[in-house]
Structure formats: C-alpha cells, structure tokens
Design a protein around this motif. Structure first.
Motif, PDB file in Angstrom:
ATOM      1  N   ALA A  71       0.842  -1.192   0.000  1.00  0.00           N
ATOM      2  CA  ALA A  71       0.000   0.000   0.000  1.00  0.00           C
ATOM      3  C   ALA A  71       0.881   1.247   0.000  1.00  0.00           C
ATOM      4  O   ALA A  71       2.046   1.195   0.401  1.00  0.00           O
ATOM      5  N   PRO A  72       0.367   2.384  -0.452  1.00  0.00           N
ATOM      6  CA  PRO A  72       1.155   3.618  -0.435  1.00  0.00           C
ATOM      7  C   PRO A  72       1.681   3.929   0.960  1.00  0.00           C
ATOM      8  O   PRO A  72       1.068   3.573   1.972  1.00  0.00           O
ATOM      9  N   VAL A  73       2.824   4.601   1.002  1.00  0.00           N
ATOM     10  CA  VAL A  73       3.473   4.914   2.279  1.00  0.00           C
ATOM     11  C   VAL A  73       2.536   5.709   3.181  1.00  0.00           C
ATOM     12  O   VAL A  73       2.451   5.461   4.391  1.00  0.00           O
ATOM     13  N   GLU A  74       1.833   6.655   2.595  1.00  0.00           N
ATOM     14  CA  GLU A  74       0.948   7.500   3.398  1.00  0.00           C
ATOM     15  C   GLU A  74      -0.129   6.667   4.091  1.00  0.00           C
ATOM     16  O   GLU A  74      -0.425   6.875   5.278  1.00  0.00           O
ATOM     17  N   ASP A  75      -0.705   5.697   3.383  1.00  0.00           N
ATOM     18  CA  ASP A  75      -1.723   4.837   3.992  1.00  0.00           C
ATOM     19  C   ASP A  75      -1.116   3.983   5.099  1.00  0.00           C
ATOM     20  O   ASP A  75      -1.734   3.772   6.153  1.00  0.00           O
ATOM     21  N   PHE A  76       0.085   3.486   4.864  1.00  0.00           N
ATOM     22  CA  PHE A  76       0.754   2.664   5.875  1.00  0.00           C
ATOM     23  C   PHE A  76       1.005   3.471   7.151  1.00  0.00           C
ATOM     24  O   PHE A  76       0.754   2.992   8.270  1.00  0.00           O
ATOM     25  N   LEU A  77       1.502   4.697   6.994  1.00  0.00           N
ATOM     26  CA  LEU A  77       1.791   5.524   8.168  1.00  0.00           C
ATOM     27  C   LEU A  77       0.506   5.904   8.902  1.00  0.00           C
ATOM     28  O   LEU A  77       0.473   5.929  10.141  1.00  0.00           O
ATOM     29  N   ARG A  78      -0.530   6.193   8.152  1.00  0.00           N
ATOM     30  CA  ARG A  78      -1.802   6.555   8.793  1.00  0.00           C
ATOM     31  C   ARG A  78      -2.340   5.377   9.613  1.00  0.00           C
ATOM     32  O   ARG A  78      -2.825   5.554  10.743  1.00  0.00           O
ATOM     33  N   GLY A 125      -2.219   5.069  18.403  1.00  0.00           N
ATOM     34  CA  GLY A 125      -2.863   6.218  19.020  1.00  0.00           C
ATOM     35  C   GLY A 125      -2.096   7.506  18.805  1.00  0.00           C
ATOM     36  O   GLY A 125      -2.142   8.417  19.642  1.00  0.00           O
ATOM     37  N   ALA A 126      -1.373   7.600  17.693  1.00  0.00           N
ATOM     38  CA  ALA A 126      -0.556   8.774  17.401  1.00  0.00           C
ATOM     39  C   ALA A 126      -1.279   9.691  16.419  1.00  0.00           C
ATOM     40  O   ALA A 126      -2.239   9.299  15.753  1.00  0.00           O
ATOM     41  N   ARG A 127      -0.783  10.906  16.333  1.00  0.00           N
ATOM     42  CA  ARG A 127      -1.329  11.875  15.398  1.00  0.00           C
ATOM     43  C   ARG A 127      -0.488  11.845  14.115  1.00  0.00           C
ATOM     44  O   ARG A 127       0.737  11.794  14.175  1.00  0.00           O
ATOM     45  N   PHE A 128      -1.171  11.891  12.968  1.00  0.00           N
ATOM     46  CA  PHE A 128      -0.462  11.822  11.690  1.00  0.00           C
ATOM     47  C   PHE A 128      -0.912  12.960  10.793  1.00  0.00           C
ATOM     48  O   PHE A 128      -2.106  13.256  10.692  1.00  0.00           O
ATOM     49  N   GLU A 129       0.058  13.606  10.136  1.00  0.00           N
ATOM     50  CA  GLU A 129      -0.263  14.673   9.197  1.00  0.00           C
ATOM     51  C   GLU A 129       0.742  14.661   8.050  1.00  0.00           C
ATOM     52  O   GLU A 129       1.862  14.158   8.189  1.00  0.00           O
ATOM     53  N   THR A 130       0.315  15.196   6.918  1.00  0.00           N
ATOM     54  CA  THR A 130       1.177  15.271   5.739  1.00  0.00           C
ATOM     55  C   THR A 130       1.247  16.710   5.256  1.00  0.00           C
ATOM     56  O   THR A 130       0.337  17.512   5.502  1.00  0.00           O
ATOM     57  N   GLU A 131       2.337  17.010   4.553  1.00  0.00           N
ATOM     58  CA  GLU A 131       2.520  18.312   3.930  1.00  0.00           C
ATOM     59  C   GLU A 131       3.045  18.096   2.512  1.00  0.00           C
ATOM     60  O   GLU A 131       3.750  17.127   2.245  1.00  0.00           O
ATOM     61  N   GLY A 132       2.718  19.005   1.622  1.00  0.00           N
ATOM     62  CA  GLY A 132       3.184  18.904   0.245  1.00  0.00           C
ATOM     63  C   GLY A 132       2.260  18.055  -0.609  1.00  0.00           C
ATOM     64  O   GLY A 132       1.238  17.531  -0.153  1.00  0.00           O
ATOM     65  N   GLU A 133       2.630  17.916  -1.868  1.00  0.00           N
ATOM     66  CA  GLU A 133       1.835  17.159  -2.834  1.00  0.00           C
ATOM     67  C   GLU A 133       2.210  15.683  -2.758  1.00  0.00           C
ATOM     68  O   GLU A 133       3.335  15.305  -3.081  1.00  0.00           O
ATOM     69  N   PRO A 134       1.288  14.814  -2.323  1.00  0.00           N
ATOM     70  CA  PRO A 134       1.618  13.384  -2.221  1.00  0.00           C
ATOM     71  C   PRO A 134       1.993  12.804  -3.584  1.00  0.00           C
ATOM     72  O   PRO A 134       1.443  13.190  -4.615  1.00  0.00           O
ATOM     73  N   ARG A 135       2.928  11.867  -3.590  1.00  0.00           N
ATOM     74  CA  ARG A 135       3.343  11.179  -4.814  1.00  0.00           C
ATOM     75  C   ARG A 135       3.880   9.809  -4.443  1.00  0.00           C
ATOM     76  O   ARG A 135       4.224   9.548  -3.287  1.00  0.00           O
ATOM     77  N   GLU A 136       3.936   8.960  -5.434  1.00  0.00           N
ATOM     78  CA  GLU A 136       4.439   7.603  -5.208  1.00  0.00           C
ATOM     79  C   GLU A 136       5.954   7.633  -5.046  1.00  0.00           C
ATOM     80  O   GLU A 136       6.659   8.291  -5.810  1.00  0.00           O
ATOM     81  N   LEU A 137       6.440   6.915  -4.045  1.00  0.00           N
ATOM     82  CA  LEU A 137       7.874   6.869  -3.779  1.00  0.00           C
ATOM     83  C   LEU A 137       8.488   5.628  -4.408  1.00  0.00           C
ATOM     84  O   LEU A 137       7.808   4.625  -4.637  1.00  0.00           O
ATOM     85  N   ALA A 138       9.781   5.712  -4.673  1.00  0.00           N
ATOM     86  CA  ALA A 138      10.507   4.540  -5.156  1.00  0.00           C
ATOM     87  C   ALA A 138      10.463   3.446  -4.093  1.00  0.00           C
ATOM     88  O   ALA A 138      10.279   3.716  -2.897  1.00  0.00           O
ATOM     89  N   ALA A 139      10.640   2.190  -4.537  1.00  0.00           N
ATOM     90  CA  ALA A 139      10.490   1.051  -3.630  1.00  0.00           C
ATOM     91  C   ALA A 139      11.409   1.171  -2.420  1.00  0.00           C
ATOM     92  O   ALA A 139      10.979   1.000  -1.274  1.00  0.00           O
ATOM     93  N   GLU A 140      12.687   1.497  -2.636  1.00  0.00           N
ATOM     94  CA  GLU A 140      13.632   1.551  -1.520  1.00  0.00           C
ATOM     95  C   GLU A 140      13.341   2.728  -0.605  1.00  0.00           C
ATOM     96  O   GLU A 140      13.449   2.617   0.609  1.00  0.00           O
TER      97      GLU A 140
END
Length: 383
Positions: free
Chosen positions: A261-268, A275-290
């Motif tokens: 799954a995308p990194v953002e979904d995994f972190l969320r 029970g942590a707070r999660f937020e993002t900044e900038g334009e989301p994009r797909e990251l390289a595998a590594e």
C-alpha cells in the motif's frame, strides 16, 4: 589518424547495418549491369562464336575479381587489394585491345569507383586516377567529355565512401548504445539483488538471533530440570519470533516489488494503531520502492521505541513531500528510558543505527535525539 592513410571502417565496408531493401537494390544493380555487359558481348557479331565465349569468360572473371576485391578490403589487406585492382585494370586494357570497347569502359568505371570507395585515399586516389585516365584516353569519346566523365566517376566513388563511413559510424554508435544498455540492465539486476539481500538480511538477522536466544534459554532450562511451563514459554516466544520474521520478510519483498500500500496509507494505519497523530505536507506522490521501504522501517522502529521507552507518551508523525526529497518526522513528548546501547540499539526491529545506514545508502540522512523534553527521529531520503 591521417585521413589519407586511414581505411574506411570494417562496418562501413561490410554489410553490417545495411537495410535489407538497400542490399537487394545494390545487388540488383550489380546483376543488371553485369547482365547488360554479357548481353552486349553475346549480340556483338564482330566476334566469332568462340571469341564471344572467351569474352564472356573474361567478363565473368572481371566480376569475380571485383567480388574478391570487396572481400579483401573488408579485412584491410592493402597488398592483395592493389593486386586485384591491377588485375582488373589490366583486364580492361586487354578487352579494349581486342575491340570489346563497352566491357572495357565498364571495367575501368568500376575500377575508378571502387578505388575511391574502399581503399585508403593514399592508394585509392592514384589508382582511381589511373583507371579514369584509361577510360578517358582509350574510350570512344572526346577528350573533354572523357575528362568530365572520369572526374564524375571519382566523385561518385568518394561520395559512396562518405555515405558508407557515415553508416559505419552510425552502426558503431548503435552497438555502443546496445552494449551500454546491456551493462545498465546487468547493473540494475545486481543492484536489485543487493537490495533484496540486504532487506532479507536485516529482517532475518534480528528474527533468527532472537529465536536462537529463546531456544538456547529453553535448552538450559531443560538441562537444569526447570519447570515445564518456563521451557514452553521460551519455545512459544521463539515460535512467535519465527512467525514475525516470516511476515516481515514477505512484507519486505512486497515492498521491493512495489506491491504494498502507499506509504501514506501505511503511516496513517500505524499511527492509528499506536494512538498517534499523523499529518502530511506537500503534494503526495508515489515513492521509489527503496525510499518507501526506508520510510516504513524507520516509522516502525521509532514507534516501537516509543512503546518500549515512553509508554503512553503523545506521539506525532509528520510526512513532508518536498521537491527532491521526502521527510519523515516522529516526535514524542514523554520521558524516555536510556540503556547502554541507547535508543538506536533497541526496539523490536533492527535499530535506528541500521536505519541510518539504510538512509545513507539511499543518499539520505537520519537524525535521532532528545528534543523539547521528548525524542525526535527525522528521516530524509531523495524521492
């Protein structure tokens, strides 16, 4: 290298890189020209029948000489090439001497063209001039017309030479590009193998070492005759570590294949679980595998350390997409235990020290230390 002594390249002199249609056209032109000469000899009533047969054999011999000349020039053999060219021009003179004017003129024209086309200019230009002069002096035409025609044939041969050199250069560049692509593909395959090996090593090294500790403890308990429940507890712990290691190995392989799954979904999801707070900044994009795998691993390690050393502390995860990198920050505000190895040496995963090495391999950085009464882990990787 001096252009006067330089041969055309072997690629230029051979058929390498020549389109099939062009080969068919060239072959057809040679066959058509030879057929015209043979027909001219056959229909010439000025010669008796036996003489026409001899002339046909002579024309065929000239064609074979031209073919042999083309073959030896591919190998850059100057001596045999000049000998064959001299034989060809001599055959033209012999044909002219017996009155076969058209075959003689054709032989001299071919001599002019192939000399300029396939020999070093130091040898090809004099040979071409000799053939052109033979055509001009002994041909059945005026001197000005013969000179103009001879000069034209010299230019035709040189033009063919330039065309073939350009084709040979293009073919060499194409081969170099193909070789570079093969090397690049091999390098990419080796890098992929190294990434997979490193990831599996990171996962299994911790899992297997933990299993070994539990199993060794179980062995010692059995030898001392300790309670069966204590032994079973160690065995169950080893089995749990084995399952955890297998799951982590599969997860690593999925990440390397880009199937997670995308990194953002995994972190969320991870933040929600802890029970942590999660937020993002900038334009989301797909990251390289590594890069994505490094972000996942650091987040897992940092959250595990918080759970072990600052249970109940408020935790914030922040993922920032920048122009040429991605930043992951995990910050907690609670008290943190210390150990001889420090926070970087603890955790259920592989240690922040190992994550720092992973980030450096990707050209990134990882910082970890106290901040505002708590602890912060900050990862930057190119993306």
């Amino acid at each position: 290298m001096n252009r006067w002594t330089q041969w055309p390249s072997r690629q230029a002199l051979s058929r390498q890189g020549v389109p099939r249609v062009r080969l068919m056209i060239n072959t057809g032109m040679w066959v058509f020209g030879a057929s015209l000469l043979l027909w001219d000899v056959v229909r010439d009533d000025a010669f008796p029948r036996w003489a026409r047969i001899v002339l046909l054999a002579a024309v065929a011999g000239c064609a074979a000489t031209v073919y042999a000349f083309r073959r030896v020039t591919v190998d850059h053999r100057l001596g045999p090439a000049l000998a064959l060219l001299a034989l060809l021009l001599g055959a033209g003179a012999a044909l002219r001497a017996v009155g076969a004017d058209n075959p003689a003129a054709a032989v001299w024209i071919v001599g002019v063209v192939v000399s300029m086309e396939r020999l070093p200019l130091m040898a090809g230009l004099p040979a071409g001039i000799v053939a052109a002069c033979s055509f001009t002096i002994f041909g059945d035409h005026s001197l000005p017309g013969g000179l103009a025609a001879g000069l034209g044939f010299l230019l035709v041969g040189y033009t063919l030479r330039l065309d073939e050199e350009a084709r040979g250069t293009g073919y060499r560049l194409l081969e170099q590009e193909r070789a570079a692509r093969r090397a690049e593909a091999q390098s990419a395959a080796l890098a992929e193998r190294a990434r997979i090996a490193r990831e599996i090593h990171d996962v299994l090294a911790h899992s297997l070492s933990a299993q070994l500790v539990h199993l060794e403890a179980a062995r010692l308990l059995v030898e001392r005759g300790e309670d069966r429940a204590m032994v079973l507890e160690r065995v169950v712990a080893a089995r749990r570590m084995a399952r955890h290691g297998l799951a982590e190995t599969r997860q690593a392989l999925y990440a390397l294949r880009g199937e997670m799954a995308p990194v953002e979904d995994f972190l969320r999801e991870s933040a929600s679980t802890e029970g942590a707070r999660f937020e993002t900044e900038g334009e989301p994009r797909e990251l390289a595998a590594e890069a994505g795998l490094a972000v996942r691993r650091v987040a897992q390690e940092a959250l595990t350390n918080v759970r072990k050393h600052a249970p109940g502390a408020r935790v914030e995860l922040r993922l920032v997409y920048r122009t040429d990198e991605v930043l992951l920050e995990i910050r907690d505000g609670g008290a943190r235990e210390t150990s001889a190895g420090g926070p970087a040496a603890t955790g259920a995963g592989y240690g922040l020290r190992g994550m720092r090495e992973r980030a450096e391999l990707l050209g990134g950085t990882l910082e970890a230390g106290p901040a505002d009464g708590g602890f912060v882990v900050r990862l930057r990787v190119p993306a």
